[in-house]
Motif scaffolding. Structure first.
Motif, PDB file in Angstrom:
ATOM      1  N   GLU A   1      -2.408   4.750  -1.305  1.00  0.00           N
ATOM      2  CA  GLU A   1      -2.942   4.905   0.044  1.00  0.00           C
ATOM      3  C   GLU A   1      -2.056   4.237   1.093  1.00  0.00           C
ATOM      4  O   GLU A   1      -1.401   3.231   0.838  1.00  0.00           O
ATOM      5  CB  GLU A   1      -4.350   4.300   0.099  1.00  0.00           C
ATOM      6  N   ASN A   2      -2.012   4.828   2.254  1.00  0.00           N
ATOM      7  CA  ASN A   2      -1.436   4.244   3.453  1.00  0.00           C
ATOM      8  C   ASN A   2      -2.623   3.821   4.316  1.00  0.00           C
ATOM      9  O   ASN A   2      -3.434   4.691   4.676  1.00  0.00           O
ATOM     10  CB  ASN A   2      -0.584   5.299   4.175  1.00  0.00           C
ATOM     11  N   PRO A   3      -2.795   2.548   4.637  1.00  0.00           N
ATOM     12  CA  PRO A   3      -1.821   1.458   4.563  1.00  0.00           C
ATOM     13  C   PRO A   3      -2.044   0.476   3.414  1.00  0.00           C
ATOM     14  O   PRO A   3      -1.240  -0.433   3.225  1.00  0.00           O
ATOM     15  CB  PRO A   3      -2.081   0.741   5.881  1.00  0.00           C
ATOM     16  N   SER A   4      -3.151   0.600   2.699  1.00  0.00           N
ATOM     17  CA  SER A   4      -3.551  -0.469   1.783  1.00  0.00           C
ATOM     18  C   SER A   4      -2.756  -0.491   0.489  1.00  0.00           C
ATOM     19  O   SER A   4      -2.743  -1.496  -0.222  1.00  0.00           O
ATOM     20  CB  SER A   4      -5.039  -0.321   1.440  1.00  0.00           C
ATOM     21  N   GLY A   5      -2.087   0.619   0.139  1.00  0.00           N
ATOM     22  CA  GLY A   5      -1.360   0.687  -1.119  1.00  0.00           C
ATOM     23  C   GLY A   5      -2.259   0.800  -2.331  1.00  0.00           C
ATOM     24  O   GLY A   5      -1.770   0.783  -3.474  1.00  0.00           O
ATOM     25  N   ARG A   6      -3.559   0.945  -2.100  1.00  0.00           N
ATOM     26  CA  ARG A   6      -4.506   0.987  -3.209  1.00  0.00           C
ATOM     27  C   ARG A   6      -4.488   2.344  -3.902  1.00  0.00           C
ATOM     28  O   ARG A   6      -4.167   3.371  -3.313  1.00  0.00           O
ATOM     29  CB  ARG A   6      -5.933   0.702  -2.723  1.00  0.00           C
ATOM     30  N   ILE A   7      -4.848   2.318  -5.176  1.00  0.00           N
ATOM     31  CA  ILE A   7      -5.100   3.548  -5.929  1.00  0.00           C
ATOM     32  C   ILE A   7      -6.600   3.761  -5.926  1.00  0.00           C
ATOM     33  O   ILE A   7      -7.355   2.977  -6.510  1.00  0.00           O
ATOM     34  CB  ILE A   7      -4.541   3.439  -7.356  1.00  0.00           C
ATOM     35  N   LYS A   8      -7.029   4.793  -5.256  1.00  0.00           N
ATOM     36  CA  LYS A   8      -8.458   5.023  -5.040  1.00  0.00           C
ATOM     37  C   LYS A   8      -9.028   5.990  -6.072  1.00  0.00           C
ATOM     38  O   LYS A   8      -8.288   6.751  -6.709  1.00  0.00           O
ATOM     39  CB  LYS A   8      -8.684   5.532  -3.612  1.00  0.00           C
TER      40      LYS A   8
END
Length: 727
Positions: free
Chosen positions: A431-438
């Motif tokens: 994800e942009n901006p968190s860098g998380r894999i959702k």
């Protein structure tokens, strides 16, 4: 053999030592290294021939005047000296044959093989072979035959040759980081030639969005401002400028593409099953580019070799163009198969977004094909085939799944399995901006499209710079691009979409894609897919983890940047880095005592700008209507975050890290020039909110009111804060 008229012979070697024999039948010049040109004075070349395998030398023959040789700066001048004795006169008729006759007519033959010319970065040229010769014979130029001998070279790499040409022609090593060499038109900046910023091509090689730079452009000149790097305010927003200098140095190459300037027909790009590059359908220019795109996905670890045949490919003009096409295709599919005209996009916050109004307009061009069943609310008003589709972002934090009313007057949760649902899901990986894999929420993968612009190994530091294949969500379509892995200014990319998707899905997307290939839109330049293909092939020429490969070097560079930022902000009492080593952006949350202070009249982070001298965004719009307090805790608002991109030169982040360490260690410290301390920042923002400074129109009045609250601050500090408030 190529003949051209020219005054100079371009040579591949330079410093020469001369072995002379007065007016012998031939004279030999030993080639060593250095000079690049031969100039004839008083002679005209009767013939020029090239040989290999007999040493490195030049042999002069067939002359009636003694050749006098002078070595200058890059130039060897051969002049006609005193007349030779009659017994010493060379055989002017020897050596040359048909080639010599042609040379006598045009003045020269090519000295070099194609490879040699490329290596020396010049083509052989001769101009005015006779007119420039001094007349020693009553009106006729004196002839001389030239033979050039060189030892064979190892065949040079075509890419290396090309890069050498680019380096010389475009002066790629002449300018500092985040800049390039450019020559402006005489009407632009007075015809300035030199280093310019990558953004806007502004003179003097500094980004005009930065402030307090060491150089300024004034009245046609680059002026030293007396400021240093430590004084500079850095624009670290969006995705530019980019850190090409480090990557070129680490890879030892500048990725370069080649387009032969040949005429060609109108392009042809089918989509859907007709666009399957493995099919027998022949009216597709980009078949090989599609195959290479799939190879590249395997190379970076985004798909397996076995999965390549599961996907169709269509070419796009970059990341946003591709994902918006996927959104439009999905919205059109829903409008054609259901009653829904208000279509909702499920997005876990914070989330990157796209132009929903633009996407809606693309869908509404196909309103004649919208579904118009009797169960639809639009049927009562006879508006089902009107261009009324809207595409709407809906942010959420799990487990709070939103619901919306459908076009059949039924309410649907976003994770509904109903075919009549007005929902589809959009995800960015990572994800942009968190860098998380959702985690996907809609069970039906056909109702999910994904943005893969960050699916490059360098954005997965947390996974040892490997794309976590097992975590990739199941999506009906993906958008990829070279934008974030290579260059934001190169607008090229591609989308993939499942071959086994329902016909309604593939047909809707194909119709959207077809709109973009119309001549009215501009069709699609073959240079886009051809250039992208060449870049992908260059990237794949080395193992992905080779430190000199593009991705290997980029991964190492990202590690250094992330390590610097992570160390600087670790255990900082002011704010917390939420995503060390994840994605392409650093994403911060303000800690208690600093929340609720950032200006509500701008998307710029007040803290980063006033305290750290960095222009970065709060990313407040990225929550798409979701309340961050549901996920991050009570009291956290949308402006309590900061997104700082990680694309600039490495030294920018080293300087940011230096500043962060200072203020995190002592909140009463300011880092210099016109910045303020974290403690003063709190006073300023608290006073600004209490006294409603943003409602005061007069700058002077704002300054007076702020001075009353923080009287110890200098004039320039207050001015900076007030200017920042306006942003």
């Amino acid at each position: 053999m190529k003949f051209v008229s020219a005054a100079y012979l371009i040579l591949s070697s330079a410093i020469l030592s001369i072995a002379e024999a007065s007016c012998s039948t031939e004279k030999t010049i030993d080639l060593t290294s250095g000079a690049t040109q031969i100039k004839l004075m008083g002679f005209a070349a009767k013939s020029v021939e090239r040989f290999t395998g007999q040493g490195n030398k030049i042999v002069l023959k067939g002359y009636d005047y003694e050749p006098e040789v002078e070595v200058g700066s890059g130039m060897i001048t051969i002049s006609a000296g005193s007349p030779c004795k009659e017994d010493d006169v060379g055989d002017g008729g020897s050596g040359g044959g048909a080639a010599a006759s042609a040379a006598a007519a045009l003045g020269v033959t090519s000295l070099f093989s194609k490879n040699a010319m490329v290596m020396s970065l010049a083509a052989l040229v001769f101009t005015v072979p006779y007119a420039s010769a001094e007349d020693h014979s009553g009106g006729c130029a004196n002839e001389i035959m030239i033979e050039i001998y060189t030892e064979p070279l190892d065949p040079p790499s075509a890419i290396m040759d090309l890069e050498a040409y680019v380096e010389e022609e475009f002066k790629t090593e002449a300018c500092p980081t985040e800049s390039m060499w450019w020559k402006h038109h005489p009407s632009v900046f007075g015809g300035y030639e030199g280093c310019v910023a990558e953004k806007y091509l502004s003179p003097c090689a500094f980004d005009t969005r930065d402030a307090n730079t060491s150089l300024a452009y004034d009245s046609g000149s680059c002026v030293d401002t007396g400021k240093s790097y430590e004084d500079q305010t850095f624009w670290i927003l969006w995705g530019d400028p980019m850190d090409k200098e480090e990557l070129v140095a680490r890879t030892g190459s500048t990725p370069t593409v080649v387009f032969p300037l040949t005429r060609g027909p109108y392009p042809s790009y089918p989509h859907g099953l007709d666009g399957d590059e493995t099919s027998d359908y022949i009216q597709d220019d980009a078949k090989t580019a599609k195959a290479v795109a799939k190879d590249f996905l395997v190379y970076i670890g985004a798909i397996t070799e076995a999965a390549k045949d599961d996907w169709l490919v269509s070419m796009t003009e970059g990341a946003e163009n591709g994902i918006q096409m996927l959104w439009a295709g999905k919205a059109l599919e829903i409008a054609r198969t259901t009653c829904n005209r208000d279509i909702y996009v499920l997005m876990e916050a914070p989330a990157y977004g796209y132009s929903s109004g633009e996407i809606s307009s693309w869908v509404n061009k196909h309103s004649e094909s919208f579904y118009a069943g009797d169960e639809c609310l639009c049927a009562l008003a006879e508006t089902c085939n009107d261009p009324t589709v809207t595409v709407n972002n809906v942010g959420y934090f799990p487990p709070n799944i939103p619901s919306r009313l459908g076009g059949d007057n039924n309410t649907y949760a976003a994770d509904s399995t109903s075919a009549a649902s007005p929902w589809f899901e959009s995800m960015v990986f990572p994800e942009n901006p968190s860098g998380r894999i959702k985690t996907p929420q809609i069970p039906n993968a056909n109702r999910r499209v994904c943005d893969g612009v960050y699916v490059w190994p360098m954005y997965f530091y947390f996974n040892n710079f490997q794309v976590p294949l097992e975590d990739i969500p199941d999506c009906s379509g993906w958008s990829y691009a070279i934008t974030k892995g290579y260059s934001a200014s190169v607008r090229a990319g591609f989308i993939t979409y499942k071959k086994d998707s329902p016909a309604s899905s593939t047909d809707a997307l194909s119709d959207i894609l077809g709109d973009f290939n119309s001549l009215g839109y501009g069709s699609y330049s073959e240079w886009s897919w051809w250039g992208q293909m060449q870049l992908q092939q260059q990237f794949m020429s080395k193992p992905v983890d080779d430190p000199t490969s593009w991705i290997g070097a980029y991964s190492a560079l990202m590690k250094e940047k992330w390590d610097a930022i992570n160390e600087a902000f670790m255990d900082c009492p002011i704010l917390t880095l939420t995503n060390a080593g994840q994605g392409a952006y650093s994403f911060f949350i303000m800690n208690e005592g600093y929340r609720g202070l950032s200006s509500t009249s701008t998307h710029i982070s007040s803290f980063f700008q006033d305290v750290l001298g960095v222009v970065a965004t709060t990313y407040s719009w990225g929550f798409r209507g979701a309340d961050p307090s549901e996920y991050y805790g009570e009291g956290v608002g949308t402006r309590d975050f900061v997104r700082m991109q990680m694309y600039r030169d490495k030294n920018v982040y080293m300087e940011v890290a230096r500043r962060a360490k200072m203020v995190c260690a002592d909140q009463s410290t300011n880092i210099g020039l016109d910045l303020v301390s974290p403690a003063d920042y709190v006073l300023i923002q608290t006073a600004g909110t209490r006294r409603r400074l943003h409602e005061v129109e007069s700058h002077e009045e704002r300054h007076r009111m702020l001075k009353e609250e923080v009287p110890h601050l200098q004039h320039r500090q207050l001015e900076r804060v007030l200017v920042n408030m306006k942003m």
